[in-house]
Enzyme design. Structure first.
Site, PDB file in Angstrom:
ATOM      1  N   GLU A   1      29.474  40.799  39.906  1.00 39.65           N
ATOM      2  CA  GLU A   1      30.927  40.541  40.237  1.00 39.65           C
ATOM      3  C   GLU A   1      31.416  42.011  40.158  1.00 39.65           C
ATOM      4  OE1 GLU A   1      33.657  37.005  41.651  1.00 39.65           O
ATOM      5  OE2 GLU A   1      32.082  36.758  40.091  1.00 39.65           O
TER       6      GLU A   1
ATOM      7  N   GLU B   1      36.425  33.105  30.395  1.00 36.62           N
ATOM      8  CA  GLU B   1      36.908  32.800  31.783  1.00 36.62           C
ATOM      9  C   GLU B   1      37.365  31.224  31.808  1.00 36.62           C
ATOM     10  OE1 GLU B   1      33.835  33.255  34.738  1.00 36.62           O
ATOM     11  OE2 GLU B   1      35.246  33.105  36.438  1.00 36.62           O
TER      12      GLU B   1
HETATM   13  C1  BGC Z   1      36.540  35.839  39.601  1.00 36.69           C
HETATM   14  C2  BGC Z   1      37.982  35.375  39.393  1.00 36.69           C
HETATM   15  C3  BGC Z   1      38.633  35.453  40.612  1.00 36.69           C
HETATM   16  C4  BGC Z   1      38.072  34.511  41.558  1.00 36.69           C
HETATM   17  C5  BGC Z   1      38.692  34.121  42.768  1.00 36.69           C
HETATM   18  C6  BGC Z   1      35.947  34.615  40.579  1.00 36.69           C
HETATM   19  O1  BGC Z   1      34.724  34.659  40.757  1.00 36.69           O
HETATM   20  O2  BGC Z   1      35.671  35.921  38.636  1.00 36.69           O
HETATM   21  O3  BGC Z   1      38.512  35.759  38.220  1.00 36.69           O
HETATM   22  O4  BGC Z   1      39.995  35.530  40.555  1.00 36.69           O
HETATM   23  O5  BGC Z   1      36.622  34.580  41.741  1.00 36.69           O
HETATM   24  O6  BGC Z   1      39.129  33.036  42.761  1.00 36.69           O
END
Ligand code: BGC
Length: 737
Positions: free
Chosen positions: A355, A624
């Site tokens: 990501e 997270e």
């Molecule tokens: C990210 C988040 C992001 C979200 C969207 C995730 O995969 O890591 O932090 O804001 O997707 O809701």
């Protein structure tokens, strides 16, 4: 820029996965007064002149909205050139004046292919590596020479045989270069801009603090800190021997090496040695890790031969928090490390899994904390430039910046970064240019909302991430598998409408600053507030619903709502239930309405869910999920479980602003207010903030006879201690005993 006259060049017939090295050999025809190299590419590059690295910008040219903006770096290479007369230049060994410029181009973010083995992308569909460069030499006798990328350049496959942000790096030092003529290609040059952001640089070196065998028998090194960067090593080896390294953020409950949370990202370095003494570090990628597994190594390789290098954008530290609590201090450290780890050219959600995007929601949630901890003025100036470039014709802001073609509008709180971040920068630094640069984008964003909303003056019926990761979600909750509408019990329409109101409010304040007529927006805002109250009053059930209504001043009787919030938190065992959207404002609103004690209880909570839970489990960065590692040592999940996600680190802005009480009374802290909210459960606390007007310090300490405050301010400041307010001028003050 001279580079505008150069041509884009590529390797003929190379597909997107080939990592070429472009070369130009040239001779200096005299003594050089000054010389500069302008260069960029459609990936990331490393340039070398006569075998030495040019500049120290790692992962140049950085990540921008490439379809509109691609940064060009300009390096002073005067002292690196070989001249052809016996000159004064230190790089002299070769009096013929022959120089060799080599630039290796990896995929980087521009051509961010997934790992080839995932089979989801065909390298033939991607652009090949391309380079454009201009060299300008001024001789002492006044002559000038310009060398541009053109068909006189050569190219070969490089010793980097595979490279990518999600791929890691494969290197074969036994490969022999076979140079051939380059091919000129047509690619836009109107996207080229001068370097705008601070460069990414190597910042710190970490040596392994532990070398051990896991229960599975794997050889693992622990660097003691989750971080973003890469490994570097130096060793003697025979040609063909291999060193293979894998990275991980955490170990599993049995103490084994764990990589599942990287998802499809291959976070590895595979290095085939040449003969003799050698050193290496990845040149075109980065990793997020704390642990390193040595999968294969030359004989006699030892942990003393390896270290880790921390990378992040060059930023000056401006904020420091400290307290008498070691756990809190570790939390403060973790927040700093998560900012360092995620401020790598753009503000990312995480630095490790497949990501690493500039998620706008995460960016805005953490923005105030970020502006307190580091000077992020230039960093955000660049990213906001990309946000403007990425804004869709109809006004929507993508959910990630730089945008990705397959991605969506960000929706409430994500796209609202376009109003929230510039306003925060203005508040922290007092620089109105953030507002003037972004005003049009803000206006276009709030004009877009009514075009998609199902209800006048509200924002309803639209797709949203809602109160992402909220703990009041149904028991079968998993954001990746469950309908979006079930991500937390907070009403999506309420959440969206609250952020709509806030963005309109910011546009009003911003417009006034710029001397615009904002009557239409004022009218709109009062309509939104009354529609909000009519629709949602009496229906604000979740913690987040209450917090948003309070924070954005949407409740008709805020005291009652705040009391209900306090009662709700107590009733559920002093636990927060908020997700990404409620959490940043929760402690602020509790404090604002006289429930500081509850705010402190939430901050000091060591059990799940609480900020000190991860700390007591040994975290060195912000997670997270509150329970990324559960009390029994199992993981929240393999998917979407990052251990370096700064969003919840936003609590630092409550510590600066409320616990230690430092707030701007005027933008940029030109006048300040200091109103600490101490709590006896912590013996002492201090915050230091280097503002653009100088250093503010607010410290308090419980003593035998009460409490002592130490305050230092460079500007006129309102100090509020208990019920007593005083206005002081620049100086140092001690109150209490
Ligand atoms: C990210 C988040 C992001 C979200 C969207 C995730 O995969 O890591 O932090 O804001 O997707 O809701």
């Amino acid at each position: 820029m001279l580079i505008q006259h150069a041509s884009w060049i590529r390797m003929k017939d190379a597909d997107a996965l080939v990592v070429p090295v472009f070369r130009r050999i040239f001779t200096c025809r005299g003594r050089v007064k000054e010389a500069a190299l302008e260069v960029t590419c459609d990936g990331v590059y490393e340039a070398q002149l006569n075998g030495s690295r040019v500049g120290d910008f790692i992962l140049a040219p950085g990540w921008t909205e490439y379809s509109k903006r691609l940064q060009v770096q300009r390096y002073d290479i005067t002292s690196m050139l070989r001249e052809n007369s016996a000159g004064h230049n230190s790089a002299q060994e070769n009096s013929s004046g022959e120089n060799c410029l080599e630039v290796t181009v990896g995929n980087g973010w521009f051509r961010r292919t997934n790992a080839p083995w995932t089979g989801t992308q065909n390298p033939d569909e991607f652009l090949p590596a391309m380079l454009i460069a201009a060299l300008h030499i001024v001789y002492e006798d006044g002559r000038e020479e310009v060398i541009l990328t053109d068909d006189s350049w050569e190219v070969s496959r490089s010793t980097v045989t595979l490279s990518g942000i999600f791929i890691g790096e494969d290197v074969d030092m036994t490969l022999e270069m076979k140079f051939e003529k380059v091919q000129i290609c047509v690619y836009p040059k109107n996207i080229l801009i001068e370097q705008e952001g601070p460069p990414v640089r190597e910042q710190e070196i970490l040596c392994p603090c532990r070398s051990f065998r896991t229960p599975k028998g794997e050889w693992v090194l622990d660097f003691g800190q989750n971080m973003t960067g890469y490994m570097a090593f130096e060793m003697d080896a025979h040609a063909g021997e291999r060193l293979s390294l894998s990275t991980a953020e955490v170990l599993d409950r049995d103490g084994n090496f764990y990589t599942a949370n990287y998802r499809s990202a291959r976070s590895q370095l595979h290095y085939i040695c040449r003969e003799g003494h050698q050193s290496y570090k990845p040149r075109l990628t980065f990793f997020g890790f704390r642990y390193l597994r040595i999968d294969e190594a030359p004989e006699n390789f030892s942990e003393d031969q390896i270290h880790a290098i921390v990378l992040h954008s060059e930023l000056t530290r401006t904020g420091w928090l400290a307290s008498s609590s070691p756990l809190l201090n570790q939390l403060f450290e973790n927040i700093i490390w998560s900012q360092k780890g995620n401020y790598l050219d753009i503000p990312t959600d995480c630095p490790q899994r497949d990501e690493r995007y500039g998620w706008t929601g995460d960016g805005q949630i953490f923005c105030r904390t970020a502006t307190y901890q580091y000077d992020v003025r230039q960093f955000f100036r660049k990213w906001l430039g990309d946000m403007r470039s990425a804004q869709h014709e109809n006004g929507w802001i993508p959910e990630v910046i730089p945008s990705l073609t397959a991605y969506n509008p960000g929706g409430a709180a994500w796209s609202d970064a376009v109003t929230i971040i510039p306003w925060q920068l203005y508040e922290t630094y007092g620089d109105i240019s953030y507002i003037s640069d972004m005003y049009e984008a803000m206006e276009r964003w709030i004009a877009y909302i009514p075009t998609v909303s199902k209800t006048p003056y509200l924002w309803t019926g639209c797709w949203t991430y809602g109160d992402w990761l909220a703990l009041d979600a149904p028991p079968d909750y998993h954001p990746a598998t469950i309908e979006l509408s079930k991500r937390g019990y907070s009403n999506d329409d309420l959440v969206c409408s609250a952020f709509y109101a806030n963005s309109v409010d910011i546009v009003i304040r911003a417009g006034k600053l710029l001397g615009r007529d904002v009557k239409v927006y004022e009218e709109l805002h009062s309509q939104i507030v009354s529609a909000f109250q009519k629709t949602f009053e009496g229906r604000m059930n979740t913690q987040t619903e209450k917090v948003l209504a309070l924070h954005f001043n949407l409740a008709s009787s805020p005291e009652t709502l705040a009391a209900a919030l306090a009662k709700q938190i107590r009733a559920c065992g002093m636990k927060l239930q908020t997700g990404l959207l409620g959490t940043p404002y929760l402690l602020h609103e509790l404090t604002r309405y006289g429930y500081s004690e509850i705010a402190w209880s939430l901050l000091l909570r060591r059990e799940y869910p609480g900020w000190l839970y991860s700390v007591s489990r040994g975290a060195t960065t912000v997670w997270e999920h509150w329970d990324g590692i559960k009390p029994d040592g199992s993981f929240w999940d393999d998917d979407m479980n990052s251990y370096n996600h700064y969003a919840y680190g936003c609590v630092a802005d409550w510590v600066f602003g409320k616990a230690c009480g430092i707030q701007p009374l005027e933008p940029g802290f030109a006048r300040a207010k200091i109103e600490p909210h101490p709590d006896r459960r912590v013996q002492s606390m201090s915050a230091v903030l280097d503002t653009v007007h100088g250093r503010i310090r607010s410290a308090w300490k419980y003593t035998d006879s009460g409490i002592r405050y130490e305050i230092e301010t460079p500007v006129q400041t309102e100090i509020i201690l208990g019920n007593k307010k005083r206005v002081v001028e620049k100086g140092r003050y001690i109150f209490g005993n």
